[in-house]
Design a protein around this motif. Structure first.
Motif: not given
Length: 80
Positions: A48-55
């Motif tokens: 599971s991966v979460e980020s505020d930035h798509m790149p």
């Protein structure tokens, strides 16, 4: 809460635990990862991966998937 997230489930049959051990070690030694990454094992690998930035999300997924493929290929190359 992060803007972007992804969840990947990997089932490599009898090789799954060895692959998990390989990729989870990399995740444990990279605490400054710009994404929130959780890798767990319960007969299958769940990433599971979460980020505020798509790149950042994309880069993390690409790296993790390449590590999985490299681990799988390495195990296959020494198959007797």
């Amino acid at each position: 809460m992060s803007n972007f997230s992804a969840k990947i489930i990997v089932d490599a049959k009898e090789k799954t635990l060895a692959i998990f051990d390989s990729i989870n070690t990399d995740n444990d030694f990279y605490p400054e990862n710009p994404t929130k990454t959780n890798i767990s094992f319960d007969k299958k690998i769940t990433i599971s991966v979460e980020s505020d930035h798509m790149p950042h999300l994309r880069a993390n997924l690409n790296s993790t998937l390449r590590l999985i493929q490299a681990s799988y290929d390495s195990i296959e190359s020494v198959k007797i």
